[in-house]
Write an enzyme that holds these catalytic residues in place. Structure first.
Site, PDB file in Angstrom:
ATOM      1  N   HIS A  23       5.452 -35.589 -33.462  1.00 35.34           N
ATOM      2  CA  HIS A  23       6.958 -35.186 -33.980  1.00 35.34           C
ATOM      3  C   HIS A  23       7.716 -35.117 -32.765  1.00 35.34           C
ATOM      4  O   HIS A  23       7.660 -34.245 -31.774  1.00 35.34           O
ATOM      5  CB  HIS A  23       6.650 -33.822 -34.710  1.00 35.34           C
ATOM      6  CG  HIS A  23       7.917 -33.518 -35.199  1.00 35.34           C
ATOM      7  ND1 HIS A  23       8.950 -34.178 -35.918  1.00 35.34           N
ATOM      8  CD2 HIS A  23       8.473 -31.990 -35.376  1.00 35.34           C
ATOM      9  CE1 HIS A  23       9.772 -33.378 -36.378  1.00 35.34           C
ATOM     10  NE2 HIS A  23       9.652 -32.148 -35.989  1.00 35.34           N
TER      11      HIS A  23
ATOM     12  N   SER B 170      14.683 -32.709 -34.800  1.00 40.21           N
ATOM     13  CA  SER B 170      14.059 -32.573 -36.230  1.00 40.21           C
ATOM     14  C   SER B 170      15.202 -32.104 -36.969  1.00 40.21           C
ATOM     15  O   SER B 170      16.109 -33.003 -37.188  1.00 40.21           O
ATOM     16  CB  SER B 170      13.055 -31.239 -36.066  1.00 40.21           C
ATOM     17  OG  SER B 170      12.120 -31.351 -37.283  1.00 40.21           O
TER      18      SER B 170
ATOM     19  N   ASP C 156       5.487 -40.169 -36.872  1.00 41.46           N
ATOM     20  CA  ASP C 156       5.920 -38.805 -37.100  1.00 41.46           C
ATOM     21  C   ASP C 156       5.740 -38.534 -38.293  1.00 41.46           C
ATOM     22  O   ASP C 156       6.109 -39.112 -39.401  1.00 41.46           O
ATOM     23  CB  ASP C 156       7.370 -38.889 -36.732  1.00 41.46           C
ATOM     24  CG  ASP C 156       7.917 -37.212 -36.633  1.00 41.46           C
ATOM     25  OD1 ASP C 156       7.516 -36.243 -37.368  1.00 41.46           O
ATOM     26  OD2 ASP C 156       8.767 -37.322 -35.601  1.00 41.46           O
TER      27      ASP C 156
END
Length: 508
Positions: free
Chosen positions: A478, A224, A450
């Protein structure tokens, strides 16, 4: 205005809970070089940092912990120091070196990620071959950390109801004043560190950690926001890039407004995917088609925006808190059944499960304390990493664009500039592409479904990086490594362990 990018560490907590840029200036004038433990030459002013010896102490089964020091201000190393907390799990055979791991956020604790969920963070093949190192970046967790509010104040900041119509002049004034008050509290309690928690500084810390861990090149797994940290490192130190995996990538050239809109659309798509799955099963709280369900969620958000629900502890669930509660389970398809339970409860006027989900997202414990400083550090880092503007008319235009792109979720994603426009330390950083010219091959992983870091960001980053290699996972959720399929896992592990670079996107 919910906090948008969620760390992989928080996703691990979620699954368990549910049982689931251009040129970089040289800041230092020439000086006599000094050799580091890895044999490198560094400037004299950095010698106390690059020659330090870590003192490891056992801090759990198979874990060692240590604290490193870094310059508070990399442009002026004599100005002060910050502490960086580390935790390490040693390789069990044929050690290849260190693998530093960042879970995202910004503001996610890499220390907790490794200490509490090592097997979720990395697969067993990586545990065997690497010393897996988690670290809290500057401003975060156990490192020198941003501090702002006591728990009751944080409750009001995160869960309080703004007594004005959303988007009105009065609402803008109240939200802006609350954000400014939060920033002033952060400045008072954090001091000079608040102005030094930007990602470029954290990337320089990352190079320091690499060196004092004894690695000539950086091996790194970033999830991320951790992909932006890793890409920033590669831009600063392309010759020090070893094997980098960037999973759930951010587009470093995207503005704050572009990030907001892309994420609103991403979560809108994830909500629609959840509804399709829900309506195809049993015990779904919705009827009709997925589009009918989207309309019902929109009505539900509008209802609590106008008339919030009260939880048994007295806290209120308005649209912002309900949206946070919806977003939290959307990070992982494994948690969709619990989202159905939450919708069931809210439709019956019960706010407690929604509060519990929002608490999980915000790091709030049952006793009202907060388990980390992720809210404070998220805001502080983002306020330095992006630029913001104060024109309310422009804010309204951007908010309208987000609402048009994501009609259900988008109306509650706007006016993000208010969070940082009056921050104590103003940023002049212009977002730009990252090329990392001369770096070794870098794996960039994108998941087609995602919601938090949309797939197109991974495509963009892989294209920008001179040595970027795209790995696509066709699925929901995710991030992908160690939580999707064998194709992704095998590709990542073959690259990190053997240096095998895919000749083309394996399209897992």
């Amino acid at each position: 205005m919910p906090r948008r990018i969620r760390s992989a560490a928080a996703t691990a907590v979620l699954v368990a809970m549910f049982a689931l840029t251009g040129c970089v200036p040289s800041f230092l004038s020439p000086a006599k070089p000094v050799s580091t433990p890895t044999g490198e030459d560094v400037e004299e002013a950095l010698r106390p940092f690059y020659t330090q010896v870590l003192e490891w102490e056992q801090c759990g089964e198979g874990l060692g912990c240590a604290t490193a020091t870094a310059p508070l201000d990399w442009s002026d190393p004599g100005r002060g120091e910050v502490e960086l907390a580390l935790v390490r799990h040693l390789a069990s055979r044929d050690r290849l070196g260190s693998l530093l791991v960042n879970p995202g956020g910004p503001g996610g604790s890499g220390y907790d990620f490794i200490a509490e969920s090592l097997d979720y963070a990395v697969g067993q093949p990586l545990e065997e071959r690497f010393d897996v190192v988690g670290f809290d970046p500057r401003g975060v967790g156990r490192s020198s950390a941003v501090a702002c509010y006591d728990p009751p104040q944080m409750d009001e900041y995160l869960y309080g109801i703004v007594p004005a119509q959303r988007g009105s002049d009065e609402w803008v004034d109240l939200v802006g004043s609350a954000a400014a008050d939060f920033g002033r509290a952060c400045a008072e309690r954090t001091g000079d560190l608040l102005g030094e928690v930007d990602t470029v500084s954290a990337a320089r810390d990352l190079d320091l950690l690499r060196a004092i861990l004894g690695d000539e090149k950086l091996n790194y797994l970033g999830y991320s926001y951790g992909t932006f940290l890793g890409a920033t490192y590669a831009e600063l130190y392309p010759d020090k890039v070893g094997r980098l995996v960037l999973d759930g990538a951010l587009d470093p050239s995207a503005s704050d407004a572009e990030v907001t809109q892309a994420q609103a659309v991403g979560f809108e798509h994830a909500l629609h995917a959840y509804l399709e799955d829900c309506l195809g099963g049993t015990d779904c709280p919705f009827d009709g088609t997925a589009d009918d369900g989207m309309a019902e969620v929109g009505r539900l958000l509008a209802s609590v925006d106008a008339s919030p629900l009260r939880g048994t502890d007295g806290r209120m669930v308005g649209a912002d808190t309900l949206l946070t509660a919806i977003i939290y389970p959307l990070y992982s398809a494994d948690s969709w059944p619990y989202l159905s339970q939450m919708f069931d409860a809210v439709m019956l006027g019960d706010a407690d499960l929604a509060l519990s989900f929002a608490d999980g997202y915000n790091g709030r414990n049952e006793d009202g304390t907060y388990r980390d400083n992720s809210t404070e550090s998220f805001r502080a880092i983002n306020c330095l990493d992006y630029t913001y503007q104060s024109d309310v008319g422009v804010m309204r235009e951007k908010a309208a664009a987000v609402a048009a792109a994501a009609p259900v979720i988008g109306p509650y994603f706007g006016f993000g500039d208010l969070s940082c426009v009056n921050w104590p330390y103003q940023s002049d950083r212009e977002r730009g592409q990252i090329h990392a010219e001369g770096a070794a091959p870098i794996l960039v992983i994108g998941t087609t479904g995602d919601p938090a870091t949309p797939y197109e960001w991974a495509v963009a980053l892989a294209d920008q990086l001179d040595s970027g290699v795209l790995v696509s996972y066709e699925g929901e959720g995710h991030t992908a490594y160690n939580k999707s399929n064998a194709c992704v896992d095998d590709t990542v592990e073959a690259y990190l362990i053997d240096g095998t670079v895919p000749s083309a996107d394996p399209k897992c």
